[in-house]
Design a protein around this motif. Structure first.
Motif, short mmCIF file in Angstrom:
data_model
loop_
_atom_site.label_atom_id
_atom_site.label_comp_id
_atom_site.label_asym_id
_atom_site.label_seq_id
_atom_site.Cartn_x
_atom_site.Cartn_y
_atom_site.Cartn_z
N GLY A 110 -2.81 -9.49 -7.85
CA GLY A 110 -2.85 -8.22 -7.15
C GLY A 110 -3.21 -8.32 -5.68
O GLY A 110 -3.84 -7.42 -5.13
N VAL A 111 -2.81 -9.42 -5.04
CA VAL A 111 -3.12 -9.65 -3.62
C VAL A 111 -1.84 -10.01 -2.89
O VAL A 111 -1.03 -10.80 -3.38
N LYS A 112 -1.68 -9.44 -1.70
CA LYS A 112 -0.51 -9.80 -0.89
C LYS A 112 -0.89 -9.86 0.58
O LYS A 112 -1.53 -8.94 1.11
N VAL A 113 -0.49 -10.95 1.23
CA VAL A 113 -0.62 -11.06 2.67
C VAL A 113 0.58 -10.36 3.30
O VAL A 113 1.73 -10.74 3.05
N CYS A 114 0.31 -9.32 4.08
CA CYS A 114 1.38 -8.49 4.64
C CYS A 114 1.52 -8.77 6.13
O CYS A 114 0.55 -8.70 6.88
N GLU A 115 2.75 -9.07 6.56
CA GLU A 115 3.00 -9.44 7.95
C GLU A 115 3.14 -8.23 8.86
O GLU A 115 3.10 -8.37 10.08
N SER A 116 3.32 -7.05 8.27
CA SER A 116 3.53 -5.85 9.09
C SER A 116 2.94 -4.63 8.39
O SER A 116 2.63 -4.67 7.19
N GLN A 117 2.82 -3.55 9.14
CA GLN A 117 2.35 -2.29 8.57
C GLN A 117 3.32 -1.78 7.50
O GLN A 117 2.90 -1.25 6.46
N ALA A 118 4.61 -1.97 7.73
CA ALA A 118 5.61 -1.52 6.77
C ALA A 118 5.49 -2.28 5.45
O ALA A 118 5.61 -1.69 4.36
N GLU A 119 5.24 -3.58 5.53
CA GLU A 119 5.08 -4.38 4.31
C GLU A 119 3.82 -3.97 3.55
O GLU A 119 3.83 -3.88 2.31
N ALA A 120 2.75 -3.69 4.28
CA ALA A 120 1.50 -3.24 3.64
C ALA A 120 1.71 -1.89 2.95
O ALA A 120 1.24 -1.67 1.83
N LYS A 121 2.45 -1.00 3.61
CA LYS A 121 2.71 0.31 3.03
C LYS A 121 3.55 0.20 1.76
O LYS A 121 3.30 0.90 0.77
N PHE A 179 3.68 -2.38 -0.33
CA PHE A 179 2.87 -2.93 -1.42
C PHE A 179 1.86 -1.91 -1.92
O PHE A 179 1.60 -1.81 -3.12
N LEU A 180 1.32 -1.11 -1.00
CA LEU A 180 0.41 -0.04 -1.40
C LEU A 180 1.11 0.93 -2.34
O LEU A 180 0.53 1.38 -3.34
N VAL A 230 -3.62 -6.93 1.48
CA VAL A 230 -3.77 -5.76 0.62
C VAL A 230 -4.08 -6.25 -0.80
O VAL A 230 -3.40 -7.13 -1.33
N LYS A 231 -5.13 -5.66 -1.39
CA LYS A 231 -5.61 -6.12 -2.69
C LYS A 231 -5.84 -4.96 -3.66
O LYS A 231 -6.44 -3.95 -3.28
N ALA A 232 -5.38 -5.13 -4.88
CA ALA A 232 -5.78 -4.21 -5.95
C ALA A 232 -7.27 -4.38 -6.19
O ALA A 232 -7.79 -5.51 -6.19
N ASP A 233 -7.98 -3.29 -6.39
CA ASP A 233 -9.44 -3.35 -6.52
C ASP A 233 -9.89 -4.05 -7.80
O ASP A 233 -10.87 -4.79 -7.80
N GLY A 234 -9.16 -3.83 -8.89
CA GLY A 234 -9.59 -4.35 -10.18
C GLY A 234 -8.96 -5.69 -10.53
O GLY A 234 -8.28 -6.32 -9.71
N LEU A 235 -9.17 -6.12 -11.76
CA LEU A 235 -8.65 -7.40 -12.23
C LEU A 235 -7.14 -7.32 -12.42
O LEU A 235 -6.63 -6.42 -13.09
N ALA A 236 -6.43 -8.29 -11.83
CA ALA A 236 -4.97 -8.32 -11.93
C ALA A 236 -4.48 -9.75 -12.14
O ALA A 236 -3.40 -10.12 -11.68
N ALA A 237 -5.31 -10.54 -12.83
CA ALA A 237 -4.96 -11.93 -13.16
C ALA A 237 -4.58 -12.74 -11.92
O ALA A 237 -3.71 -13.60 -11.97
#
Length: 428
Positions: A153-164, A166-167, A143-150
């Protein structure tokens, strides 16, 4: 020639150092704002890299012949457009072309349109639609933020719950502000990462030696992600056969794309790659030199950097024969205790005799001078680059130099380049 380098990190110090040793008639180098290391090779001026009006005024008043932009934010904000409107020569893409880094969804659409291999993805426009879209991503995802976040703004999510979760942080809590107003979710590619940067004038693309960096804070790739704790070049992973494949599947459609979109791209393009079982795929574009990749790539450059950058600005890159050393380089980053989280500044840096030599360059990333003392001023403080005939020689020189450098709380990885030596030993 009078040159202005914009930025204050290790990448910019590497650029300054390469320009300072240029055989071209480089009369003067300024850095804005620069750091304590750059001040030894150029004049630092107290203008922040995001202060576009002040930078433009300085370049006009001092009749700067060439401006080189280090960080991404000024490029995304359109500094190149402003300078060129005033008739000033600057290296970098225009604002429209810089969207290739400034918006991940824009970059993905560009890749899709021009057939550049990348990970499968969805664009999430808001939290409500995102909740539904996530039902289609049950496995590991990114999951990645679309814009610049130094770079954070990126996270590797191991599950749907983790992705949700971070979203929610990106879109509801707005932990990265407007950068997270749009979000990408994409498949988590399996393979090994590498970087190939290239000089590009919109008509010609000349790749630099491939490099690999170490993102995790601790040895054996443990701990949190960072801006990079070290790097080495040329990366043994990228064989001549693989580079040929990258040229055909990525470089050529990229050039077709920027020409098809009528982008004015006279600068540096950074291809962040994942080498998968299906071949190389693009993880991201950066529209400038990487950090710390620049600290291992530019020391290998044998052609005058000022000459190359001038040719890029004039769209005459095809006329320059770019040559590289056959040696190897390895950079180890020395960071402040607490990085990449909160850390103290102002720690005195001790440099004993032997910290630098003809085969070792110490690039300053986060340093300052206070009352005549060299002190820490950032998370990543110094980058120690060794060069030698093979990775083992380069590594030994870098770590030997580090034994003569210290500051309170200093942390660094002890295993930079271990993978490179293994691959090189296998003859890859």
């Amino acid at each position: 020639m009078k040159i202005l380098v914009i930025g204050s990190g290790g990448r910019e110090h590497a650029i300054v150092h390469a320009l300072a040793t240029s055989k071209t008639s480089v009369e003067k180098i300024w850095c804005a704002p620069g750091n304590a290391g750059m001040a030894q090779e150029a004049e630092c001026v107290p203008i922040q890299s995001d202060n576009l009006p002040a930078l433009l005024q300085f370049a006009r008043q001092n009749r700067v012949d060439l401006t080189v932009v280090g960080p991404e934010a000024p490029l995304v904000e359109g500094i190149v457009d402003h300078f060129r409107r005033e008739g000033l020569v600057i290296v970098g893409p225009t604002r429209s072309a810089a969207r290739l880094e400034g918006s991940k969804s824009f970059a993905k659409e560009f890749m899709r349109k021009y057939g550049i291999p990348t990970a499968r993805y969805d664009v999430i426009p808001n939290l409500e639609k995102g909740a539904y879209q996530l039902t289609h991503w049950k496995d590991r995802s990114v999951v990645k933020a679309d814009g610049l976040a130094a770079g954070k703004g990126v996270k590797v999510c191991e599950s749907q719950a983790e992705a949700k979760a971070f979203l929610y942080e990106l879109m509801e809590k707005e932990i990265f502000g407007a950068a997270g107003s749009t979000v990408l979710i994409e498949e988590c590619l399996q393979g090994e990462e590498a970087t190939v940067m290239a000089f590009c004038d919109g008509q010609t693309l000349i790749p630099m030696p491939a490099s690999q960096d170490h993102k995790r804070l601790g040895d054996n790739d443990q701990g949190p992600n960072t801006g990079g704790m070290g790097a080495y070049a040329p990366a043994p992973l990228i064989t001549s056969a693989l580079l040929k494949q990258i040229k055909q599947s990525i470089f050529e459609p990229f050039m077709k794309g920027i020409q098809g979109e009528k982008f004015d791209f006279r600068g540096i393009i950074y291809f962040g790659l994942m080498i998968t079982s299906e071949g190389p795929k693009v993880l991201e574009f950066n529209v400038r030199f990487g950090d710390p990749e620049t600290q291992v790539v530019l020391p290998l450059l044998q052609t005058d950097l000022a000459k190359i950058l001038t040719a890029i600005a004039q769209q005459k890159l095809a006329d320059v024969a770019v040559r590289w050393s056959s040696q190897s380089t390895l950079c180890v980053v020395l960071a402040s205790g607490g990085y990449p989280g909160s850390y103290a500044k102002g720690k005195a840096i001790q440099l004993k005799p032997g910290f630098s030599s003809k085969d070792v360059t110490v690039y300053h990333a986060g340093t300052d001078t206070v009352k005549g003392r060299l002190v820490t001023a950032g998370g990543r403080v110094l980058g120690v680059t060794g060069i030698g005939d093979g990775f083992e020689a380069a590594r030994d020189k870098a770590y030997k130099a580090i034994s003569n450098i210290s500051f309170d709380g200093m942390i660094y990885r002890k295993d930079i380049g271990a993978k490179a030596m293994t691959l090189a030993g296998r003859g890859r």
